[in-house]
Design a protein around this motif. Structure first.
Motif, short mmCIF file in Angstrom:
data_model
loop_
_atom_site.label_atom_id
_atom_site.label_comp_id
_atom_site.label_asym_id
_atom_site.label_seq_id
_atom_site.Cartn_x
_atom_site.Cartn_y
_atom_site.Cartn_z
N VAL A 266 0.87 -1.18 0.00
CA VAL A 266 0.00 0.00 0.00
C VAL A 266 0.91 1.23 0.00
N VAL A 267 0.74 2.07 -1.01
CA VAL A 267 1.54 3.30 -1.08
C VAL A 267 0.59 4.49 -0.92
N PRO A 268 0.71 5.22 0.19
CA PRO A 268 -0.16 6.40 0.36
C PRO A 268 0.29 7.53 -0.56
N LYS A 269 -0.70 8.22 -1.17
CA LYS A 269 -0.36 9.27 -2.15
C LYS A 269 -1.44 10.34 -2.11
N ASN A 270 -1.15 11.48 -1.52
CA ASN A 270 -2.11 12.60 -1.48
C ASN A 270 -3.48 12.15 -0.97
N SER A 271 -3.51 11.56 0.19
CA SER A 271 -4.75 11.09 0.82
C SER A 271 -5.42 9.93 0.07
N LYS A 272 -4.76 9.45 -0.95
CA LYS A 272 -5.28 8.26 -1.64
C LYS A 272 -4.22 7.16 -1.58
N PHE A 273 -4.56 6.00 -2.12
CA PHE A 273 -3.67 4.85 -1.95
C PHE A 273 -3.54 4.05 -3.24
N THR B 84 -9.73 5.82 -2.60
CA THR B 84 -10.09 6.65 -1.44
C THR B 84 -10.06 5.75 -0.20
N GLY B 85 -10.19 6.35 0.95
CA GLY B 85 -10.20 5.57 2.19
C GLY B 85 -11.31 4.53 2.19
N ASN B 86 -12.50 4.93 1.73
CA ASN B 86 -13.61 3.98 1.71
C ASN B 86 -13.37 2.83 0.73
N ARG B 87 -12.80 3.20 -0.45
CA ARG B 87 -12.52 2.15 -1.44
C ARG B 87 -11.43 1.20 -0.93
N LEU B 88 -10.48 1.77 -0.26
CA LEU B 88 -9.42 0.93 0.31
C LEU B 88 -10.04 -0.11 1.25
N ARG B 89 -10.96 0.37 2.08
CA ARG B 89 -11.62 -0.53 3.02
C ARG B 89 -12.37 -1.65 2.27
N VAL C 145 -2.55 0.36 -4.38
CA VAL C 145 -2.53 -0.93 -3.67
C VAL C 145 -2.21 -2.04 -4.65
N LYS C 146 -1.39 -2.98 -4.21
CA LYS C 146 -1.15 -4.19 -4.99
C LYS C 146 -1.37 -5.38 -4.06
N ILE C 147 -2.27 -6.25 -4.45
CA ILE C 147 -2.52 -7.47 -3.68
C ILE C 147 -2.41 -8.64 -4.65
N GLY C 148 -1.42 -9.46 -4.48
CA GLY C 148 -1.19 -10.56 -5.42
C GLY C 148 -0.98 -9.98 -6.81
N HIS C 149 -1.76 -10.45 -7.81
CA HIS C 149 -1.62 -9.95 -9.18
C HIS C 149 -2.47 -8.72 -9.44
N SER C 150 -3.33 -8.38 -8.49
CA SER C 150 -4.26 -7.26 -8.70
C SER C 150 -3.66 -5.94 -8.25
N THR C 151 -3.87 -4.92 -9.07
CA THR C 151 -3.41 -3.59 -8.68
C THR C 151 -4.59 -2.63 -8.66
N TYR C 152 -4.54 -1.68 -7.75
CA TYR C 152 -5.60 -0.68 -7.60
C TYR C 152 -4.90 0.66 -7.41
N GLU C 153 -5.39 1.65 -8.12
CA GLU C 153 -4.73 2.96 -8.02
C GLU C 153 -5.70 4.02 -7.53
N ASN C 154 -5.15 5.00 -6.84
CA ASN C 154 -5.91 6.17 -6.37
C ASN C 154 -7.18 5.81 -5.60
#
Lengths: 290, 394
Positions: free
Chosen positions: B24-31, B44-49, B33-42
């Motif tokens: 998890v890389v925090p970036k300007n209040s967003k994150f 929000t806190g709610n989406r991260l949850r 994320v890489k979990i296994g082969h999946s990546t998620y960019e930007n």
């Protein structure tokens, strides 16, 4: 971070030899807040070197679980714990008065407080007295009672008898027993001479040994002419119509020894929090006897 | 999904995370994320949850390794039980990939290191979290000394561990005596099944018929320490090539009193002694020490995982015995050896070969003495072999 290391002899032959160190360590671990409490043995695992290699605390208190100053405390332990700067004069001891000496660990910048042995601490007299009181408390105050402090002793090292004489002198001064005499397995006055050393009608015998084993269970009872000692109970023996004798095992198994070990570290500057049930024996005879 | 575990990870996310299959890389209040082969960019806190909630194993695994203050040796050992291995800093595999998970983001106890100025970063690689969870759900068993340790999963990623003698691995639990305190275990390890004293925990004579657990990880560490004192710490340091070893002759030179003569033992006799006391049949440890730092002893080091970092008290005692009974030329059978062999033969004939106490070298049936004699006879047989061939050819 601080660590307490209880350095004991252990044995390749007798399973009971390391029991006191392990038991006291367990109690100290549970009832103090030392970050680490570790046992280390000359003859068993983990040995001194193995413990030395894994110590990580920046302040270490090494407390020898030995009865007297001598060969082990003066040569073996400092050598095995890599106390390169150790010099016996650092203890400034008369043979029973060592408190501690402080060193910086080799290659580690760790502060190591090398404490005097448990057996010569002044409060050991209280532990002996408390143990003897388990017998005498229920006896009529008019009975004449002698206290025999039994040590190993050896002609090869004069210090080995000093601790026994030292505590005998303290207890004699307290006038709680009609007579207090040291007796030795391998030095004079010998255990077998106990009848000539005492004029009392009862002798309470307390062996100043760290652990029960052949000496306390076979040798000493044999010299006293009483049955072998096998339990943790006081053994009363009627020697003849005019003399009774009470015998118990090694003082080192007494739970109060845990307090003496901690006190050695406190003397060297440790400030552990103590649980209520870990009592440090005190030198005041009145409070201890109540 | 355990809500509190997700919450804990969300709190930590703002500091950045790189641990065991999740970054998890925090970036300007967003994150990012890489979990296994999946990546998620930007995110929000709610989406991260939401994303974390859809990966309960990753979350509970992170929580398990962060909810207790593991020391580094304990953490590495427990993860090793799950198939993870230490990756050296130079190992190219230590860079992130979906098949590799890292311990470097863990809260390692920074003070747990003998040389605090060189505290290393420790990375581990091995099966990913999904694979490990599947294996743990069936139970993962690993041998350590003479015991086998079974690791398995309970709810919310918590691991539990059961310890038993390796000979009891397939025994029904109901047939085993349950041990439930370290004190009881310490009493058990001090005696063999027939009640003899075991002076060293590493002698392969641990009695069987017992089971300890299931217990949580911190209690497993205590159990292993009671069975094999400091074995985890020594193993850990040896894994990182950071263990300090005391070789024989430097240990011997340090001795005083009755042990002072052991430094005079010849290299040949030392070899017999190591065969007698340190072979796998005599000790479960793997010998790291040599005769000197640069001079190895021509005896297998042993297959054990627990390192032996210095000659032990029993070895020193044995060496003392042999030094006082061995002539200058060890490759000769002495009168003592002949008398010893005769005593053994007579005892076997009479059916009286009680080996007595292991630490008692005055007993001719002491197993180490018999091993030593055997090693010596084999050595002499070997050096005499050419003579024998020569004689036969004539």
């Amino acid at each position: 971070m601080n660590a307490l290391v209880i350095a004991a002899h252990g044995s390749l032959l007798h399973p009971a030899a390391s029991e006191p160190a392990r038991t006291h360590a367990r109690r100290i671990r549970e009832q103090t807040d030392f970050d680490e409490v570790q046992v280390a043995f000359w003859k068993e695992q983990p040995n001194f070197r193995e413990v030395l290699r894994t110590l990580t605390a920046d302040t270490v208190y090494i407390v020898p679980l030995f009865i007297s100053e001598g060969y082990f405390t003066e040569r073996v332990l400092p050598r095995e714990f890599d106390l390169d700067e150790w010099d016996i004069s650092d203890w400034n001891s008369d043979g029973t008065s060592a408190q501690y000496a402080t060193y910086t660990g080799t290659n580690t910048e760790r502060t190591i407080h090398y404490c005097g042995p448990v057996g010569t601490h002044p409060i050991m007299a209280s532990v002996v007295r408390k143990r003897a009181r388990l017998v005498t408390a229920s006896l009529p105050t008019t009975e004449s009672i002698g206290l025999a402090l039994i040590g190993h002793g050896t002609d090869r090292n004069p210090h080995s008898q000093n601790a026994i004489y030292y505590h005998a002198s303290t207890l004699r001064d307290q006038n709680l027993f009609k007579e207090v005499q040291p007796l030795f397995l391998d030095a004079n006055p010998r255990i077998a001479e106990f009848r000539t050393c005492f004029s009392t009608s009862r002798i309470v015998c307390v062996p100043l040994f760290i652990a029960d084993g052949y000496h306390t269970q076979e040798d000493i009872p044999n010299e006293l002419g009483i049955p072998s000692y096998t339990s943790d109970q006081w053994v009363p023996s009627q020697i003849d119509t005019s003399l009774k004798l009470n015998y118990n095992g090694a003082i080192g198994t007494n739970p109060d020894i845990a307090g003496v070990i901690v006190q050695r570290a406190i003397d060297a500057g440790a400030q552990p929090s103590l649980a209520e049930n870990l009592e440090i024996p005190v030198t005041d005879p009145v409070s201890i006897d109540q | 999904m355990n809500e509190s575990q997700v919450n804990a990870l969300c709190v930590e996310a703002s500091n950045g995370i790189d641990f065991d299959g999740i970054t998890v890389v925090p970036k300007n209040s967003k994150f990012d994320v890489k979990i296994g082969h999946s990546t998620y960019e930007n995110l929000t806190g709610n989406r991260l949850r939401e994303v974390l909630s859809s990966h309960p194993r990753i979350v509970s695994n992170w929580d398990y390794w962060h909810s207790e203050p593991w020391t580094a040796p304990a953490a590495v050992f427990l993860r090793w039980l799950e198939g993870m291995r230490i990756t050296s800093e130079q190992d190219p595999d230590s860079t992130f990939s979906s098949n590799y998970s890292h311990v470097s983001g863990m809260e390692l106890d920074a003070t747990w290191w003998p040389d605090q100025s060189h505290q290393p970063t420790i990375a581990m690689h091995g099966p990913d979290v999904q694979t490990r969870y599947t294996a743990l759900s069936h139970g993962l068993t690993t041998k350590w000394g003479e015991v086998s340790i079974s690791a398995s999963l309970v709810q919310n990623g918590q691991r539990i561990y059961t310890v038993r003698h390796q000979d009891d691995q397939w025994a029904p639990t109901s047939a085993l005596c349950r041990i439930d305190s370290i004190e009881s275990l310490q009493s058990l390890v001090k005696k063999t099944a027939d009640g003899r004293y075991r002076p060293l925990n590493s002698i392969p004579s641990l009695q069987d018929g017992w089971i300890y657990g299931p217990v949580p990880g911190h209690e497993l560490i205590q159990i292993i320490d009671a069975l094999y004192p400091l074995s985890i710490q020594h193993w850990y340091l040896a894994q990182l090539d950071q263990i300090e070893v005391d070789h024989f002759y430097e240990t011997a030179e340090r001795q005083s009193g009755i042990y002072e003569p052991i430094e005079t033992i010849s290299k040949t006799s030392l070899q017999f002694a190591v065969r007698a006391c340190c072979s796998d049949s005599s000790c479960i440890k793997r010998r790291l020490w040599n005769s000197t730092k640069s001079s190895p002893i021509n005896v297998p080091r042993g297959d054990g995982k627990i390192p032996c970092i210095a000659p032990c008290a029993l070895f020193i005692e044995a060496t003392r015995f042999w030094v006082s009974n061995e002539p200058d030329e060890p490759a000769l059978l002495t009168d003592v050896d002949v008398a010893h062999a005769q005593a053994i033969a007579a005892a076997v004939q009479a059916g009286e070969t009680d080996s007595g106490r292991l630490g008692d070298f005055s007993n001719p049936y002491n197993p180490y003495r018999i091993n030593y004699l055997q090693a010596k006879i084999e050595y002499i047989t070997q050096i005499c072999a050419p003579l024998k061939e020569d004689y036969a050819s004539k």
